[in-house]
Write an enzyme that holds these catalytic residues in place. Structure first.
Site, short mmCIF file in Angstrom:
data_model
loop_
_atom_site.label_atom_id
_atom_site.label_comp_id
_atom_site.label_asym_id
_atom_site.label_seq_id
_atom_site.Cartn_x
_atom_site.Cartn_y
_atom_site.Cartn_z
N ASP A 151 15.60 19.34 75.89
CA ASP A 151 15.51 18.34 76.96
C ASP A 151 15.72 18.91 78.35
O ASP A 151 15.08 18.49 79.30
CB ASP A 151 16.54 17.23 76.73
CG ASP A 151 16.19 16.35 75.54
OD1 ASP A 151 15.00 16.28 75.21
OD2 ASP A 151 17.11 15.74 74.97
N ARG A 371 11.57 7.09 64.32
CA ARG A 371 10.72 6.69 65.44
C ARG A 371 9.26 6.69 65.01
O ARG A 371 8.44 7.49 65.46
CB ARG A 371 10.95 7.63 66.63
CG ARG A 371 12.38 7.57 67.15
CD ARG A 371 12.63 8.60 68.25
NE ARG A 371 14.01 8.53 68.71
CZ ARG A 371 14.51 9.30 69.66
NH1 ARG A 371 13.74 10.21 70.26
NH2 ARG A 371 15.78 9.18 70.04
N TYR A 406 10.11 6.78 72.73
CA TYR A 406 10.72 5.92 73.74
C TYR A 406 9.74 4.81 74.13
O TYR A 406 8.53 4.94 73.98
CB TYR A 406 11.05 6.73 74.99
CG TYR A 406 12.32 7.55 74.93
CD1 TYR A 406 12.95 7.83 73.72
CD2 TYR A 406 12.88 8.07 76.09
CE1 TYR A 406 14.11 8.59 73.68
CE2 TYR A 406 14.03 8.84 76.06
CZ TYR A 406 14.64 9.09 74.86
OH TYR A 406 15.79 9.84 74.82
#
Length: 469
Positions: A151, A371, A406
């Site tokens: 990240d 996800r 996301y």
């Protein structure tokens, strides 16, 4: 008539003609000057008042050319006044969501120079929408894309393109950032850009293309912000930032910014226990955010921000059909509106929801464990009644055989109301697809509609076997 009389007569006629021409030139000059200075006034037909143009901020000059007897007069038309956004219109009443945009970044990366990104979002100025993402300082077909699952590196930058334009090599890098938020106050863009050491990061506040303010880490543990749009009302913008543990107690603060300058900072108050990656929207005259509890709850926390006195309150979405991932099965999930439900609270994923009277519209992954897939629906009483589970208007955005990621909200002002839209990050590569060494994403975007709509699935769509390793 003798010669002398002829000469006198001709001279008199010539003098008369010359005098007439001279007077005509004076009249033309007076008319030209009058019309030239008339451009500095705007007449308002409603009440015949005259308003000077001088105090108006002119973004661009529009020139109108009028031809009068071979005389060219340039007249400047007074432009519209540029005003701060206030988002005072009511929220649009919708029946669901309709497809709006898809950038196909990963599919295009198989044969073109496209940035490696993650943490995308969408935000709009008064006339156009833009897509943002945090780039990894490399294109996908590049050895530097190896290891982009990480990240926070100093090479990450905030990218900005018109919505629907993939992040190609000509894309503008707005700022250095591994966490960000952006919003337009009606006059210019504000970008909140976080970068630096995990233990001592810096948030830069860039307004209208210039660095105006900054703030350093206050808890020395990964200062971070929303990864979606902030919100501005009457020139004051607000953004939620957290510094501290990602799976324990952290220090969340709400910052108020005016033209890039921090004017106030409020601590989090209310019953929310942990705040990450808020998705915020205007709820005039205030701002409301739905966030991620990465510690205790799979029900999403809510922050209410009072833009007048900077006061803060927080709670949780009441719906018993909770929005985070991972989560319990719908039959056993719960929410009491006030506290985290202590059901699979860690780790979580960025998401969104918004109130509609006593109901709530929300989106979430279809899988309760990972996800994958994405769905939206409305929960009757989901904003006001604890543990409400009556679902309606369900739509599949991405089928459960495909990866999502996301998601977040953005708002668009129409002529009569404020519409809510959302984007879904479609993550490809690692950690799920280990054939390749990179991690990147594309996006799909939907907006609220009062009309009818059909069905479908809009996954990323890239064949991983066609992709550079």
């Amino acid at each position: 008539m003798n010669p002398n009389q002829k000469i006198i007569t001709i001279g008199s006629v010539s003098l008369t003609i010359a005098t007439a021409c001279f007077l005509m030139q004076i009249a033309i000059l007076a008319t030209t000057v009058t019309l030239h200075f008339k451009q500095n006034e705007c007449s308002i037909p409603a009440n015949n008042q005259v308003v000077p143009c001088e105090p108006i901020v002119i973004e661009r000059n529009i020139t109108e050319i009028v031809y009068l007897n071979n005389t060219t007069i340039e007249k400047e038309i007074c432009p519209e006044v540029v005003e701060y956004r206030n988002w005072s219109k009511p929220q649009c009443q919708i029946t669901g969501f309709a497809p709006f945009s898809k950038d196909n970044s990963i599919r295009l990366s198989a044969g073109g120079d496209i940035w490696v990104t993650r943490e995308p979002y969408v935000s709009c100025d008064p006339s156009k929408c833009y897509q943002f993402a945090l780039g990894q300082g490399t294109t996908l077909d590049n050895k530097h894309s190896n290891g982009t699952i990480h990240d926070r590196i100093p090479h990450r930058t905030l990218l900005m393109n018109e919505l629907g334009v993939p992040f190609h090599l000509g894309t503008k890098q707005v700022c250095i950032a591994w966490s960000s938020s952006s919003c337009h106050d009606g006059k210019a863009w504000l970008h909140v850009c976080v970068t630096g050491d995990d233990r001592n990061a810096t948030a830069s506040f860039i307004y209208d293309g210039m660095l105006v303010d900054s703030i350093g880490s206050w808890s020395q543990n990964i200062l971070r912000t929303q990864e979606s749009e902030c919100v501005c009302i009457n020139g004051t913008c607000t953004v939620v930032m957290t510094d501290g543990s990602a799976s324990g107690r952290a220090d969340t603060r709400i910052l108020f910014i005016r033209e890039g300058k921090i004017v106030h900072i409020s601590p989090l108050s209310g019953s929310a226990q942990h705040i990450e990656e808020c998705s915020c929207y205007p709820r005039y005259p205030n701002v409301r955010c739905v966030c991620r509890d990465n510690w205790k709850g799979s029900n999403r926390p809510v922050i209410d921000i009072n833009m007048a006195d900077y006061s803060i309150d927080s709670s949780y979405v009441c719906s018993g059909l909770v929005g985070d991932t991972p989560r319990n099965d719908d039959s056993s999930s719960s929410s009491n509106c006030r506290d985290p439900n202590n059901e699979r609270g860690n780790p979580g994923v960025k998401g969104w929801a918004f109130d509609n009277g006593n109901d709530v519209w929300m989106g979430r992954t279809i899988s309760k464990d990972s996800r994958s897939g994405y769905e939206t629906f409305r929960v009757i009483g989901g904003w006001a009644t604890a543990n409400s589970k009556s679902q309606t208007n369900r739509q599949v955005i991405v089928d459960n055989n495909n990866w999502s990621g996301y998601s977040g909200i953005f708002s668009v002002e129409s002529k009569s109301c404020i519409n809510r839209c959302f984007y879904v990050e479609l993550i490809r590569g690692r950690p799920q697809e280990t054939r390749v060494w990179w991690t990147s994403n594309s996006i799909v975007v939907f907006c609220g509609t009062s009309g009818t709509y059909g069905t479908g699935s809009w996954p990323d769509g890239a064949n991983i076997n066609f992709m550079p390793i």
